[in-house]
Write a protein that holds these residues in place. Sequence first.
Motif, PDB file in Angstrom:
ATOM      1  N   ASP A 108       0.817  -1.220   0.000  1.00 33.94           N
ATOM      2  CA  ASP A 108       0.000   0.000   0.000  1.00 33.94           C
ATOM      3  C   ASP A 108       0.846   1.264   0.000  1.00 33.94           C
ATOM      4  O   ASP A 108       0.385   2.324  -0.415  1.00 33.94           O
ATOM      5  CB  ASP A 108      -0.929   0.020   1.214  1.00 33.94           C
ATOM      6  CG  ASP A 108      -1.985  -1.078   1.165  1.00 33.94           C
ATOM      7  OD1 ASP A 108      -2.166  -1.693   0.092  1.00 33.94           O
ATOM      8  OD2 ASP A 108      -2.619  -1.322   2.207  1.00 33.94           O
ATOM      9  N   ASP A 109       2.093   1.166   0.470  1.00 35.50           N
ATOM     10  CA  ASP A 109       2.974   2.338   0.513  1.00 35.50           C
ATOM     11  C   ASP A 109       3.677   2.582  -0.820  1.00 35.50           C
ATOM     12  O   ASP A 109       4.459   3.522  -0.945  1.00 35.50           O
ATOM     13  CB  ASP A 109       3.992   2.212   1.644  1.00 35.50           C
ATOM     14  CG  ASP A 109       4.971   1.066   1.445  1.00 35.50           C
ATOM     15  OD1 ASP A 109       4.734   0.198   0.571  1.00 35.50           O
ATOM     16  OD2 ASP A 109       5.981   1.029   2.171  1.00 35.50           O
TER      17      ASP A 109
ATOM     18  N   ASP B 116       5.852   0.553  -2.244  1.00 38.14           N
ATOM     19  CA  ASP B 116       7.129  -0.168  -2.270  1.00 38.14           C
ATOM     20  C   ASP B 116       6.879  -1.666  -2.147  1.00 38.14           C
ATOM     21  O   ASP B 116       5.785  -2.095  -1.791  1.00 38.14           O
ATOM     22  CB  ASP B 116       8.018   0.268  -1.091  1.00 38.14           C
ATOM     23  CG  ASP B 116       8.512   1.700  -1.214  1.00 38.14           C
ATOM     24  OD1 ASP B 116       8.651   2.203  -2.349  1.00 38.14           O
ATOM     25  OD2 ASP B 116       8.759   2.315  -0.160  1.00 38.14           O
TER      26      ASP B 116
ATOM     27  N   GLN C 278       1.441   3.388   9.027  1.00 39.45           N
ATOM     28  CA  GLN C 278       2.554   4.338   8.996  1.00 39.45           C
ATOM     29  C   GLN C 278       2.069   5.673   8.453  1.00 39.45           C
ATOM     30  O   GLN C 278       1.409   5.723   7.419  1.00 39.45           O
ATOM     31  CB  GLN C 278       3.650   3.776   8.106  1.00 39.45           C
ATOM     32  CG  GLN C 278       4.861   4.686   7.971  1.00 39.45           C
ATOM     33  CD  GLN C 278       5.962   3.984   7.201  1.00 39.45           C
ATOM     34  OE1 GLN C 278       6.484   2.980   7.641  1.00 39.45           O
ATOM     35  NE2 GLN C 278       6.291   4.519   6.038  1.00 39.45           N
ATOM     36  N   THR C 279       2.402   6.732   9.163  1.00 42.34           N
ATOM     37  CA  THR C 279       2.066   8.078   8.715  1.00 42.34           C
ATOM     38  C   THR C 279       3.353   8.797   8.372  1.00 42.34           C
ATOM     39  O   THR C 279       4.303   8.837   9.162  1.00 42.34           O
ATOM     40  CB  THR C 279       1.307   8.854   9.814  1.00 42.34           C
ATOM     41  OG1 THR C 279       0.136   8.115  10.168  1.00 42.34           O
ATOM     42  CG2 THR C 279       0.916  10.244   9.336  1.00 42.34           C
ATOM     43  N   GLU C 280       3.374   9.347   7.158  1.00 43.85           N
ATOM     44  CA  GLU C 280       4.538  10.094   6.679  1.00 43.85           C
ATOM     45  C   GLU C 280       4.037  11.191   5.751  1.00 43.85           C
ATOM     46  O   GLU C 280       3.206  10.938   4.868  1.00 43.85           O
ATOM     47  CB  GLU C 280       5.486   9.154   5.932  1.00 43.85           C
ATOM     48  CG  GLU C 280       6.774   9.798   5.504  1.00 43.85           C
ATOM     49  CD  GLU C 280       7.740   8.786   4.880  1.00 43.85           C
ATOM     50  OE1 GLU C 280       8.902   9.163   4.724  1.00 43.85           O
ATOM     51  OE2 GLU C 280       7.331   7.675   4.547  1.00 43.85           O
TER      52      GLU C 280
ATOM     53  N   GLU D 163       0.286  11.477   5.186  1.00 40.15           N
ATOM     54  CA  GLU D 163      -0.438  10.366   4.568  1.00 40.15           C
ATOM     55  C   GLU D 163      -0.246   9.100   5.410  1.00 40.15           C
ATOM     56  O   GLU D 163       0.870   8.754   5.773  1.00 40.15           O
ATOM     57  CB  GLU D 163       0.085  10.123   3.152  1.00 40.15           C
ATOM     58  CG  GLU D 163      -0.674   9.049   2.416  1.00 40.15           C
ATOM     59  CD  GLU D 163      -0.144   8.821   1.007  1.00 40.15           C
ATOM     60  OE1 GLU D 163      -0.526   7.799   0.424  1.00 40.15           O
ATOM     61  OE2 GLU D 163       0.657   9.632   0.511  1.00 40.15           O
ATOM     62  N   THR D 164      -1.363   8.433   5.686  1.00 43.69           N
ATOM     63  CA  THR D 164      -1.324   7.201   6.463  1.00 43.69           C
ATOM     64  C   THR D 164      -1.618   6.014   5.554  1.00 43.69           C
ATOM     65  O   THR D 164      -2.618   6.027   4.819  1.00 43.69           O
ATOM     66  CB  THR D 164      -2.340   7.236   7.614  1.00 43.69           C
ATOM     67  OG1 THR D 164      -2.035   8.364   8.454  1.00 43.69           O
ATOM     68  CG2 THR D 164      -2.302   5.968   8.446  1.00 43.69           C
ATOM     69  N   VAL D 165      -0.728   5.026   5.588  1.00 43.04           N
ATOM     70  CA  VAL D 165      -0.888   3.805   4.783  1.00 43.04           C
ATOM     71  C   VAL D 165      -0.496   2.592   5.609  1.00 43.04           C
ATOM     72  O   VAL D 165       0.249   2.700   6.588  1.00 43.04           O
ATOM     73  CB  VAL D 165      -0.021   3.830   3.491  1.00 43.04           C
ATOM     74  CG1 VAL D 165      -0.444   4.940   2.550  1.00 43.04           C
ATOM     75  CG2 VAL D 165       1.449   3.941   3.820  1.00 43.04           C
ATOM     76  N   ARG D 166      -0.991   1.448   5.187  1.00 37.23           N
ATOM     77  CA  ARG D 166      -0.571   0.179   5.802  1.00 37.23           C
ATOM     78  C   ARG D 166       0.823  -0.143   5.287  1.00 37.23           C
ATOM     79  O   ARG D 166       1.102  -0.019   4.104  1.00 37.23           O
ATOM     80  CB  ARG D 166      -1.527  -0.946   5.435  1.00 37.23           C
ATOM     81  CG  ARG D 166      -1.026  -2.279   5.975  1.00 37.23           C
ATOM     82  CD  ARG D 166      -2.077  -3.331   6.108  1.00 37.23           C
ATOM     83  NE  ARG D 166      -3.204  -3.004   6.949  1.00 37.23           N
ATOM     84  CZ  ARG D 166      -3.171  -2.895   8.284  1.00 37.23           C
ATOM     85  NH1 ARG D 166      -2.053  -3.071   8.940  1.00 37.23           N
ATOM     86  NH2 ARG D 166      -4.255  -2.603   8.965  1.00 37.23           N
ATOM     87  N   ASN D 167       1.700  -0.530   6.214  1.00 40.14           N
ATOM     88  CA  ASN D 167       3.077  -0.901   5.858  1.00 40.14           C
ATOM     89  C   ASN D 167       3.524  -2.019   6.800  1.00 40.14           C
ATOM     90  O   ASN D 167       4.375  -1.826   7.662  1.00 40.14           O
ATOM     91  CB  ASN D 167       3.996   0.311   5.945  1.00 40.14           C
ATOM     92  CG  ASN D 167       5.357   0.031   5.357  1.00 40.14           C
ATOM     93  OD1 ASN D 167       5.599  -1.024   4.786  1.00 40.14           O
ATOM     94  ND2 ASN D 167       6.266   0.971   5.508  1.00 40.14           N
TER      95      ASN D 167
ATOM     96  N   LYS E 213       8.442   9.828  10.112  1.00 43.76           N
ATOM     97  CA  LYS E 213       7.504   8.703  10.116  1.00 43.76           C
ATOM     98  C   LYS E 213       6.971   8.472  11.524  1.00 43.76           C
ATOM     99  O   LYS E 213       7.696   8.604  12.499  1.00 43.76           O
ATOM    100  CB  LYS E 213       8.195   7.411   9.664  1.00 43.76           C
ATOM    101  CG  LYS E 213       8.605   7.400   8.230  1.00 43.76           C
ATOM    102  CD  LYS E 213       9.262   6.075   7.884  1.00 43.76           C
ATOM    103  CE  LYS E 213       9.784   6.103   6.463  1.00 43.76           C
ATOM    104  NZ  LYS E 213      10.460   4.845   6.108  1.00 43.76           N
TER     105      LYS E 213
END
Length: 182
Positions: free
Chosen positions: A64-65, A67, A97-99, A102-106, A149
């Motif tokens: 989802d990130d 990568d 993970q928020t960076e 933006e928050t995504v599953r990692n 992060k």
Amino acid sequence: MANYLTLPTTTSKGRIRVVVETPRGAEAKLTYKPKKKLFEYTRPLPAGLAYPYDWGFLPSTLGDDGDALDGLVIHEAASAPGVVIKCDLLAALRVMQTENGETVRNDRYVFCPHKQDAHSESLLGENVPDRLRSQIEQFFLASVSGTDKQIEFEGWHDSSQALRNIHRAMRTFKRKQRAAAL
């Protein structure tokens, strides 16, 4: 040098390949740069912190990130950047993970190297002991200290749920590859 990102994720016997980016004991994060076909210094870890195990990615996956999926290989030896290890899947730590807002599953997938002399899947233990889970979580929290992060844990997936997520990431990678070829 091969493009590690496009190696097959699994072997003919169903093992999962993990490409080591940062070996056990490293005090800095290294990252594979496919366009340059090299492993590059990314950043130091906070003082006194080192990777407890080999850290890398699962080739031919897309998370989802944006990568490849992340993998931690639990074993006593250190390898080197670019080493490919055929592994058995143990579990996955579910991470949000928020960076940059933006928050995504990692998620972080946890493996052990496949042992050629293992006669039964039960020899794997197929579980990450609670104490090791806690230590892994503490490492990941400490490793992002001083970066932009933020991570939150949402529990652990067993190997069967983790494998379903890996297969989904493999399909996502294939779709992206087909779309890029058009």
